[in-house]
Design a protein around this motif. Structure first.
Motif, PDB file in Angstrom:
ATOM      1  N   LEU B 184      35.780  15.253  19.684  1.00 14.54           N
ATOM      2  CA  LEU B 184      37.044  16.275  20.372  1.00 14.54           C
ATOM      3  C   LEU B 184      36.415  17.777  19.515  1.00 14.54           C
ATOM      4  N   PRO B 185      36.862  18.831  20.220  1.00 18.04           N
ATOM      5  CA  PRO B 185      36.622  20.095  19.634  1.00 18.04           C
ATOM      6  C   PRO B 185      37.132  20.206  18.093  1.00 18.04           C
ATOM      7  N   SER B 186      36.346  21.096  17.555  1.00 18.42           N
ATOM      8  CA  SER B 186      36.951  20.912  16.008  1.00 18.42           C
ATOM      9  C   SER B 186      36.100  22.366  15.401  1.00 18.42           C
ATOM     10  N   SER B 187      36.314  23.088  14.530  1.00 13.85           N
ATOM     11  CA  SER B 187      36.706  23.924  13.466  1.00 13.85           C
ATOM     12  C   SER B 187      34.547  23.621  12.974  1.00 13.85           C
ATOM     13  N   SER B 188      34.283  24.853  13.082  1.00 12.17           N
ATOM     14  CA  SER B 188      32.848  24.839  12.404  1.00 12.17           C
ATOM     15  C   SER B 188      32.604  24.341  10.806  1.00 12.17           C
ATOM     16  N   GLY B 189      31.369  23.710  11.040  1.00 13.34           N
ATOM     17  CA  GLY B 189      31.403  22.475  10.209  1.00 13.34           C
ATOM     18  C   GLY B 189      32.222  21.597   9.071  1.00 13.34           C
ATOM     19  N   THR B 190      33.323  21.692   9.993  1.00 10.33           N
ATOM     20  CA  THR B 190      33.819  20.826   9.341  1.00 10.33           C
ATOM     21  C   THR B 190      34.241  19.351  10.943  1.00 10.33           C
ATOM     22  N   ARG B 191      35.367  18.132  10.605  1.00  8.26           N
ATOM     23  CA  ARG B 191      35.956  17.851  11.237  1.00  8.26           C
ATOM     24  C   ARG B 191      36.919  17.669  11.883  1.00  8.26           C
ATOM     25  N   LEU B 192      37.762  19.142  11.395  1.00  4.64           N
ATOM     26  CA  LEU B 192      39.297  19.204  11.854  1.00  4.64           C
ATOM     27  C   LEU B 192      39.342  19.930  12.768  1.00  4.64           C
ATOM     28  N   SER B 193      40.030  19.087  13.958  1.00  5.93           N
ATOM     29  CA  SER B 193      40.916  19.049  15.015  1.00  5.93           C
ATOM     30  C   SER B 193      41.638  20.123  15.579  1.00  5.93           C
ATOM     31  N   LEU B 194      41.963  20.599  15.721  1.00 10.54           N
ATOM     32  CA  LEU B 194      42.804  21.794  16.296  1.00 10.54           C
ATOM     33  C   LEU B 194      43.968  20.699  17.129  1.00 10.54           C
ATOM     34  N   LEU B 195      43.192  20.662  17.903  1.00 11.75           N
ATOM     35  CA  LEU B 195      43.861  19.011  19.417  1.00 11.75           C
ATOM     36  C   LEU B 195      44.349  18.418  18.812  1.00 11.75           C
ATOM     37  N   ALA B 196      43.881  17.161  17.875  1.00 14.68           N
ATOM     38  CA  ALA B 196      44.205  16.397  16.998  1.00 14.68           C
ATOM     39  C   ALA B 196      45.343  15.982  16.591  1.00 14.68           C
ATOM     40  N   ILE B 197      45.662  17.511  15.496  1.00 13.97           N
ATOM     41  CA  ILE B 197      46.355  17.853  15.026  1.00 13.97           C
ATOM     42  C   ILE B 197      47.822  17.777  15.885  1.00 13.97           C
ATOM     43  N   ALA B 198      47.465  18.766  16.514  1.00 16.06           N
ATOM     44  CA  ALA B 198      48.643  19.130  17.810  1.00 16.06           C
ATOM     45  C   ALA B 198      49.313  17.991  18.735  1.00 16.06           C
TER      46      ALA B 198
END
Lengths: 426, 356
Positions: B184-198
């Motif tokens: 899943l595409p994520s923010s640099s240096g984190t696992r945070l995926s805006l796609l997953a949140i959406a």
């Protein structure tokens, strides 16, 4: 109105309880402490800054009387020898996806670094991905991935760009050879069993070493023929039992014993092999066991314990910590040999063997002879001819294995019974 | 605020606070410190402080599968079904996603989309199986679901230990890391995926709309309220039950995809993280209200990620986080039940007074 009063009185009771309890709570500072640690002097030794901290990430329980406890106590030793207070050791156990699915090794490392850790140790082969990620994310923090090979320039998985991630490992092949010898000296049935964790190069290396030690002592001390010794291995699927995921270690030990084995060697991180064998022995069976990893592991069932090959991480961790303090740390791959002058020397030998009460005096003397032979090089077990389990040649006649060949043990040796590669449940 | 509303609000909160404080005092600590450390360990202290983006990312990515599973469970709960098989549905979603991640080569956007779709299908089919056992075989969904959970766990272990084992390694620690293109595409240096949140927010919104503004949702509620009456009224109850399981399974399966391709980046035996069972508690606490799933599941995600701080900083066993979680759930449910009981009593007394 009456109902309202009752409601208010109920609420008052709860809030009062909450307030009183809060008032009675511990107001201590939020600091890291060590369970069961001995008193340490508060004055740092010369050259050790009093804020120097070691973070160690443990795959299993901190007090498992096995692999993780050995690491934890090694880190404790380093902190004590540096003259630092126990608060300077930060540890977290159960860092594996089965027990803590929301945790990652690199996330824990980040927590430790933010808490002030100057050196982070990943204690398991299983933390490979996390250790590599953490080293990449924190290039200025020295780190150690225990049992790994990322810093071995001649290894298969060299990570040249990770100049802050070193590897350390003890030459437990010798500890396992000694364990195998003790088992062969003691067995009455000539059937030995090895409780393996998961299958990889490391665990095959240790199984092979135990097998070679057993074969040597079976032939040279017992005077038996080579093919009359049975050596069976069963892997449970992980370093320790995870209910519902791995095989049941206790059941595997039962199967060994029911199948005729009277000595069970353990390769897993915890003491189930010794405990279960001890229970069966208490019921009247002639059985023995050899645990692994931790110096005091035999205490779980001392009467049937033939001894324990153990890690003594203290000296290695102290050297690494001192190099970080001195600014001389380099990310090396260190496969450290036992101190052959005294393999149980607390301050110098990373690998040792503590004899157990189950080992007879006569066998203990033979074992000492064997250990001396390993130490002076007169006994070289990784010398050909040796074949792999599938019959292909491992070492030609007279050929002595290199570190590379032993480290990357792609199969178990011919003579070992049991699946040593994939399909461990098959 | 009326006394009824006050009762409904204050009483449960009081019970929860008292329980949490009592537990932490029993554990031998100042009650405030653990709570602060859990917040600090999950989203930083003060919350969302700079430099904590990796932790926030981890917490959010734990929140996503819990929220997705919770959204799905709202559907099955409203249909009157205890979908204990939610864990298996998460796992089968992760397995399906892992299959695509390992076996399919495609540009990243397409491959990510395929893994999500595969995860949804994997979970959907596993959910459908529970439903079929229930509707065609008469197997209670609790037992059927629980059995299929074990099958899914064992299947994962088999895949990891044998056909998908790492080269030369057979360890239940997991498969090889997936190719970058499948993550899943994520923010640099984190696992945070805006796609997953959406996706999670869309799922929660979709479930909210389903029960607020659609005939399908209304009929599903009717089926849950009284299966036999619904059938007699002409609602094809079996079809609705199967539909509920399929929706729930699909959402759970996407949660499994997020776990595999957005958090662990590989398939591991415990890929569900127990988040399916956790989601059952979330939904019970949220009283089947989709909106409340968002904060409640985030709270649980904070405990899951932040409780390691109890060990690191207070020398308390991090398992205390799980105990705290369970105590909070039980005490909250007790408090809610107690408040409801008292409200009912008060209403009865008031009604009795009026009539007299």
């Amino acid at each position: 109105m009456k109902s309202r009063k009752r409601w208010l009185s109920t609420l008052a009771v709860f809030l009062s309880f909450a307030l009183v309890a809060a008032a009675c709570g511990d107001d201590s500072e939020t600091t890291t402490t060590l369970d069961g640690g001995t008193d340490t002097t508060a004055t740092p030794s010369a050259g050790a800054p009093d804020d120097f901290q070691i973070g160690i990430i443990l795959v299993g329980p901190e007090f498992d009387r096995g692999y993780s406890q050995a690491h934890f106590e090694g880190a404790q030793y380093a902190i004590e020898q540096l003259g630092l207070p126990e608060e300077n050791l930060i540890s977290l156990d159960f860092v594996n996806p089965g027990d803590n699915p929301g945790l990652t090794p690199e996330g824990v490392a980040a927590d430790m670094i933010s808490q002030g850790a100057d050196l982070v140790i990943f204690n398991s082969d299983d933390m490979r991905d996390g250790a590599l990620a953490a080293a990449e994310q924190n290039p200025d923090i020295p780190m150690i991935w225990v049992s790994g090979d990322s810093a071995w320039a001649d290894g298969k998985a060299y990570e040249a760009e990770l100049t802050n991630l070193g590897n350390v490992w003890g030459q437990m092949i010798f500890g396992k050879m000694i364990a195998g010898c003790a088992a062969a000296l003691t067995t009455e049935t000539g059937e030995l069993a090895y409780l393996g964790p998961l299958t990889n190069d490391e665990t095959r290396r240790l199984v092979n070493s135990a097998y070679l030690g057993a074969q040597y002592c079976w032939e040279n001390f017992r005077g038996e023929s080579a093919d009359s010794l049975d050596f069976t291995v069963t892997y449970i699927g992980f370093w320790f039992e995870i209910p519902g995921v791995t095989l049941d270690a206790t059941q595997v030990v039962n199967d060994f014993i029911d199948g005729g084995s009277d000595v069970v060697l353990s390769g897993i991180d915890t003491t189930q092999a010794l405990v279960r064998t001890g229970q069966r022995a208490d019921a009247g069976e002639s059985l023995w066991a050899v645990p692994y990893d931790f110096v005091d592991a035999c205490q779980e069932a001392p009467g049937i314990c033939l001894g324990v090959p153990y890690f003594n991480w203290g000296p290695a961790y102290l050297d690494i910590a001192q190099s970080v303090i001195d600014g001389t740390y380099t990310a090396d791959w260190n496969w450290i040999a036992p101190d052959w002058s005294d393999i149980n020397a607390v301050d110098s030998s990373v690998v040792g063997y503590g004899k157990g009460d189950g080992l007879s005096t006569e066998n203990a003397a033979d074992l000492d002879t064997f250990i001396a032979g390993l130490g002076d090089g007169s006994i070289q077990l990784y010398r050909g001819p040796l074949n792999w389990q599938d019959g292909s040649q491992f070492l030609g006649d007279g050929e002595v294995a290199t570190d590379f060949q032993i480290w990357y043990s792609e199969q178990c040796l011919e003579g070992v019974v049991g699946a040593c590669s994939i399909n461990v449940f098959g | 605020m009326s006394s009824y509303r006050l009762t409904n609000l204050v009483l449960p909160i009081s019970v929860v606070v008292a329980s949490a404080v009592g537990l932490l005092v029993l554990a031998g600590t100042n009650p405030w410190d653990p709570l602060q450390l859990i917040v600090e360990g999950s989203i930083g202290w003060p919350p969302f402080e700079a430099g904590k983006s990796a932790k926030v990312g981890d917490t959010v990515m734990v929140w996503v599968p819990i929220a997705l599973a919770s959204a799905g469970l709202i559907v099955t709960f409203n249909a009157g079904m205890w979908n204990i098989g939610i864990e298996g549905q998460i796992i089968m979603g992760a397995i399906a996603a892992a299959f695509v991640a390992r076996e399919v080569s495609a540009p990243r956007p397409l491959l990510v989309l395929l893994t999500i779709l595969a995860g949804a299908v994997g979970g959907l089919l596993w959910g459908l199986l529970v439903g079929v056992l229930r509707t065609a075989g008469g197997v209670n969904e609790i037992f059927g679901g629980l059995g299929l959970d074990f099958v899914a766990i064992s299947f994962t272990t088999y895949l990891i230990i044998d056909p998908w084992a790492r080269t030369g390694v057979a360890s239940t620690s997991g498969t090889d890391i997936f190719p970058d293109a499948a993550l899943l595409p994520s923010s640099s240096g984190t696992r945070l995926s805006l796609l997953a949140i959406a996706i999670a927010l869309l799922a929660i919104g979709g479930v909210w709309i389903l029960f607020r503004g659609t005939l399908y949702g209304l009929k599903l509620k009717a089926v849950g309220a009284n299966l036999r009456s619904s059938f007699l009224m002409g609602i094809p109850t079996n079809r609705y039950l199967l539909g509920a399981f399929m929706i729930c399974g699909a959402l759970a399966g996407i949660g499994g995809t997020v776990q595999a391709t957005g958090f662990h980046f590989k398939l591991i035996p415990a890929i569900s993280g127990g988040y399916g069972f956790l989601a059952i508690l979330v939904v019970l606490l949220a009283r089947y209200q989709a909106f409340w799933v968002i904060p409640i599941s985030f709270f649980f995600a904070m405990i899951a990620v932040g409780s390691s701080q109890l060990d690191l900083r207070l020398d308390l066993n991090s398992a205390l986080g799980g105990v705290l979680q369970g105590v909070l759930v039980l005490s909250a449910m007790f408090g809610l039940g107690w408040a409801a009981y008292r409200t009912k009593r008060q209403l009865q007394e008031a009604s009795g007074g009026d009539s007299g």
